[in-house]
Write a protein that holds these residues in place. Structure first.
Motif, short mmCIF file in Angstrom:
data_model
loop_
_atom_site.label_atom_id
_atom_site.label_comp_id
_atom_site.label_asym_id
_atom_site.label_seq_id
_atom_site.Cartn_x
_atom_site.Cartn_y
_atom_site.Cartn_z
N HIS A 1 0.83 -1.21 0.00
CA HIS A 1 0.00 0.00 0.00
C HIS A 1 0.87 1.27 0.00
CE1 HIS A 1 -3.73 2.01 -0.07
NE2 HIS A 1 -3.58 2.58 1.11
N HIS B 1 -0.84 11.52 6.61
CA HIS B 1 -2.18 12.03 6.94
C HIS B 1 -2.90 10.97 7.77
CE1 HIS B 1 -2.93 9.70 3.32
NE2 HIS B 1 -4.24 9.79 3.47
N ASP C 1 -5.87 3.91 6.22
CA ASP C 1 -4.93 3.11 5.43
C ASP C 1 -3.50 3.68 5.46
OD1 ASP C 1 -6.13 5.23 3.84
OD2 ASP C 1 -5.09 4.39 2.09
N HIS C 2 -3.26 4.61 6.43
CA HIS C 2 -1.91 5.15 6.61
C HIS C 2 -1.45 5.10 8.08
CE1 HIS C 2 -1.65 6.72 2.46
NE2 HIS C 2 -2.94 6.52 2.59
N ASP D 1 -0.76 10.68 -0.12
CA ASP D 1 -1.93 10.63 -1.00
C ASP D 1 -2.14 12.03 -1.53
OD1 ASP D 1 -2.20 8.06 -0.09
OD2 ASP D 1 -4.26 8.29 0.60
N HIS E 1 0.64 2.97 -3.29
CA HIS E 1 -0.81 3.21 -3.21
C HIS E 1 -1.54 2.66 -4.45
CE1 HIS E 1 -4.47 5.31 -1.80
NE2 HIS E 1 -3.84 5.45 -0.65
MN MN Z 1 -4.63 6.31 1.24
#
Ligand code: MN
Ligand code: NI
Length: 225
Positions: A8, A49, A53-54, A139, A189
């Protein structure tokens, strides 16, 4: 500088004997089931951020390792309330750490925590390490602000989101590579969810046709900058 891809948008960066993790999202990622977060070394954890998913593995890794979290002011406030040590930054600011200089730069995206609370504004990082400089975009959409980076930093590698839908896709990442004046790109990503699946061969060919190099590492794979 050694960079390892953990799936990811999760990265490991090793500069000399210092270990930095970026946006650890590993335990929920079935494609990264072979990565054991209890074995990962971390002296610092960079967070671009607050999206789930981070950040999902930040708390566990920071508490186990005592790593210092580096992120925006709001995200560091959040981790401070959990007893985690952090270094707050905001856009345009830079700081000299023991491994090099970090600048928190603009990203065009959003940044709420999983519970909907405010996670500050999203960002990316420019890291000037030991003789090597990298840009971690986070992102983001393609944005003209990227053109500011090469005015001050000659990049050796740009790490760009390429999965489209939530961020830039391939065609915009090629333009971003022009904006930051770096033809060597590590894509991230992508492929984690259905919305961001890409055709690897087509993506690499599009970069190649512009005399650029798109690197796609297997999860757990590494490159030396
Ligand atoms: Mn993301
Ligand atoms: Ni996001």
């Amino acid at each position: 500088m050694k960079i390892t891809f953990y799936g990811h948008a999760s990265l490991g960066i090793q500069i000399k004997d210092i270990h930095i993790l970026v946006d650890p999202f590993i335990t929920p990622n079935e494609k990264a089931a072979h990565i054991d977060i209890s074995k990962l070394k971390a002296d610092y954890i960079l967070v671009t951020h607050a999206h789930q998913d981070h950040i999902v593995d930040v708390e566990a890794i920071a508490k186990r390792t005592g790593a210092q979290v580096i992120s925006n002011f709001e995200i560091i406030n959040h981790y401070n309330t959990l007893g985690i040590n952090g270094h707050p930054m905001n856009h345009g600011g830079k700081w000299d750490f023991e491994f090099g200089t970090v600048k928190y730069v603009n990203a065009v995206h959003t940044s709420s925590f999983p519970d909907g609370s405010y996670g500050g504004q999203p960002g990316g990082f420019v890291i000037e390490g030991e003789q090597k400089n990298i840009y971690i975009a986070g992102d983001t959409a393609l944005t003209f602000d990227m053109k500011l980076i090469p005015l001050q930093t000659k990049l050796d590698l740009a790490i760009l989101p390429i999965g489209d839908n939530f961020t830039m896709g391939i065609d915009d990442a090629i333009l971003a590579s022009d904006f930051v004046a770096c033809d060597k790109v590590l894509g991230y990503h992508f492929d984690t969810f259905g919305y961001i699946e890409i055709d690897h061969e087509q993506a690499k060919r599009k970069f190649f046709e512009k005399n650029k190099d798109l690197i796609l590492l297997p999860i757990g794979g590494a490159l030396e900058v």
